[in-house]
Design a protein around this motif. Structure first.
Motif, mmCIF file in Angstrom:
data_model
loop_
_atom_site.group_PDB
_atom_site.id
_atom_site.type_symbol
_atom_site.label_atom_id
_atom_site.label_comp_id
_atom_site.label_asym_id
_atom_site.label_seq_id
_atom_site.Cartn_x
_atom_site.Cartn_y
_atom_site.Cartn_z
ATOM 1 N N ARG A 32 17.385 -36.645 9.140
ATOM 2 C CA ARG A 32 16.263 -35.895 9.717
ATOM 3 C C ARG A 32 16.715 -34.767 10.632
ATOM 4 O O ARG A 32 15.911 -33.950 11.064
ATOM 5 N N TRP A 33 18.024 -34.733 10.966
ATOM 6 C CA TRP A 33 18.518 -33.743 11.919
ATOM 7 C C TRP A 33 19.063 -32.518 11.188
ATOM 8 O O TRP A 33 20.261 -32.342 11.033
ATOM 9 N N GLY A 34 18.168 -31.648 10.729
ATOM 10 C CA GLY A 34 18.598 -30.408 10.099
ATOM 11 C C GLY A 34 18.923 -29.331 11.114
ATOM 12 O O GLY A 34 18.671 -29.463 12.313
ATOM 13 N N GLY A 35 19.485 -28.226 10.623
ATOM 14 C CA GLY A 35 19.964 -27.171 11.509
ATOM 15 C C GLY A 35 18.937 -26.164 11.959
ATOM 16 O O GLY A 35 19.228 -25.322 12.815
ATOM 17 N N PHE A 36 17.709 -26.218 11.407
ATOM 18 C CA PHE A 36 16.673 -25.267 11.825
ATOM 19 C C PHE A 36 16.016 -25.795 13.105
ATOM 20 O O PHE A 36 14.805 -26.040 13.170
ATOM 21 N N ALA A 37 16.807 -25.970 14.143
ATOM 22 C CA ALA A 37 16.340 -26.593 15.375
ATOM 23 C C ALA A 37 17.275 -26.247 16.517
ATOM 24 O O ALA A 37 18.437 -25.855 16.308
#
Length: 375
Positions: free
Chosen positions: A121-126
């Protein structure tokens, strides 16, 4: 952990709330930017790392995943961004491989939307991403954060296709389709490092001139002025003095694939990398099936004695992880020497995520497209 590590400010993240019928449907109707609370260290594993994301690549796979048309099916709501880089801002008590302040690349095989386990759930768009320490790859000297987030996925794909599967050798000629895309341009760069002659193809003269400036020896348009498919066999024959090419790197599919079979010498290697021209080989919203599958004429394959090679980099690597060590070592070595350097032509802030993904879908830029979550 230090007190400073537990007092991270709030951030923002992009979230795909549900899968779309197509990538554009998902991006335009089911992609939102929302507040992101900082990760709570008390909920994280002692082997975890928190990354403040500075740069995240906007990739083709990010797009097709939003509609469930990739072999790895995400579970909404999730944050996109397979490939990203940034600064370590917190480490678990058992982490020894990195320290706060290190600049690292997030290894998409071990964290993010394409990985397995709890870090999906930890993608880079954040603003923040949590990942296991083993997923933190030091950024090679000489690469910016934008270049770093555009490095592993594209160049590992190019290496697996050209080297592991394609057996490309110094002095050979390779026809690279879709050369203006991130992975196609990585193939151009890598083929030149390997000592090959590169004939690069694309649809627009302006983008092809950038590809030429990036190292391609020759460039060819695959469409006529009216946008219809073009016969380019004679151009390839002229460039190669009638010998034709030893290897085809095909990330496009469709009409380009068929014409390419007429551009190869006897016994050439034809590498199936992707099918960007016919992306909907699976139905939207994660429904399986192949309504628009590519087909190659077997008579040409037989009469030319071709090796037609499927090149699924991620699937192959997950089935045989041992092939990756040498690949990474060589690629990182070339990056540190300056021989490989990703070309990033466009950057966007997180509030422009829809625009960035639409631009990637419509192939508006050459090479890497990068999102800056802090902007």
């Amino acid at each position: 952990m230090t007190e400073a590590q537990t007092k991270l400010p709030a951030g923002r993240r992009a979230v795909v709330t549900e899968l779309g019928e197509t990538p554009l449907d998902a991006v335009e109707h089911h992609l939102v930017v929302e507040a992101q609370p900082p990760p709570d260290p008390s909920t994280l594993a002692p082997t975890d790392v928190v990354l403040a994301v500075t740069s995240a690549a906007v990739g083709w796979v990010d797009l097709i995943m939003t509609s469930g048309q990739y072999q790895h099916l995400p579970s909404p709501p999730y944050t996109p961004g397979l490939e990203f880089a940034g600064e370590v801002v917190w480490t678990g008590d058992e982490v020894r491989s990195v320290v706060v302040g290190d600049r690292v690349i997030a290894d998409g095989f071990r964290t993010g939307p394409r990985s397995g386990g709890e870090h999906r759930r930890w993608g880079g768009f954040a603003t923040y991403a949590v990942m296991p320490a083993e997923a933190a790859v030091p950024i090679p000297d000489g690469l910016s954060d934008d270049q770093a987030c555009s490095f592993l996925g594209s160049y590992e794909t190019a290496y697996h296709c050209l080297v592991t599967r394609g057996r490309l050798r110094e002095g050979e000629t390779v026809l690279v389709h879709g050369a203006s895309g991130a992975t196609g341009l990585a193939a151009v760069h890598l083929a030149k490092v390997l000592g090959a002659t590169v004939i690069a193809t694309g649809r627009t003269p302006e983008k092809l001139e950038v590809v030429r400036a990036q190292g391609a020896d020759h460039v060819i348009r695959t469409v006529d002025e009216d946008g219809s498919p073009k016969r380019f066999r004679e151009e390839v024959k002229e460039i190669t003095g009638g010998r034709k090419v030893d290897v085809v790197y095909d990330g496009v599919g469709g009409d380009v694939s068929i014409e390419s079979l007429r551009c190869v010498r006897f016994g050439a290697r034809f590498l199936i990398v992707g099918w960007a021209s016919t992306p909907f080989v699976a139905r939207g919203k994660g429904r399986r099936g192949a309504p628009n599958a590519n087909v190659l004429p077997t008579n040409l394959i037989m009469m030319k004695g071709l090796d037609v090679l499927g090149c699924p980099t991620v699937i192959t690597t997950k089935r045989d992880p041992g092939i990756r060590e040498e690949r990474l070592a060589r690629l990182i070595g070339w990056a540190e020497s300056g021989a490989l350097k990703p070309h990033v032509s466009a950057t966007y802030g997180l509030s422009e995520v829809v625009e960035a993904m639409e631009a990637k879908w419509r192939s508006r830029h050459v090479g890497g497209v990068v999102l800056h979550p802090a902007e």
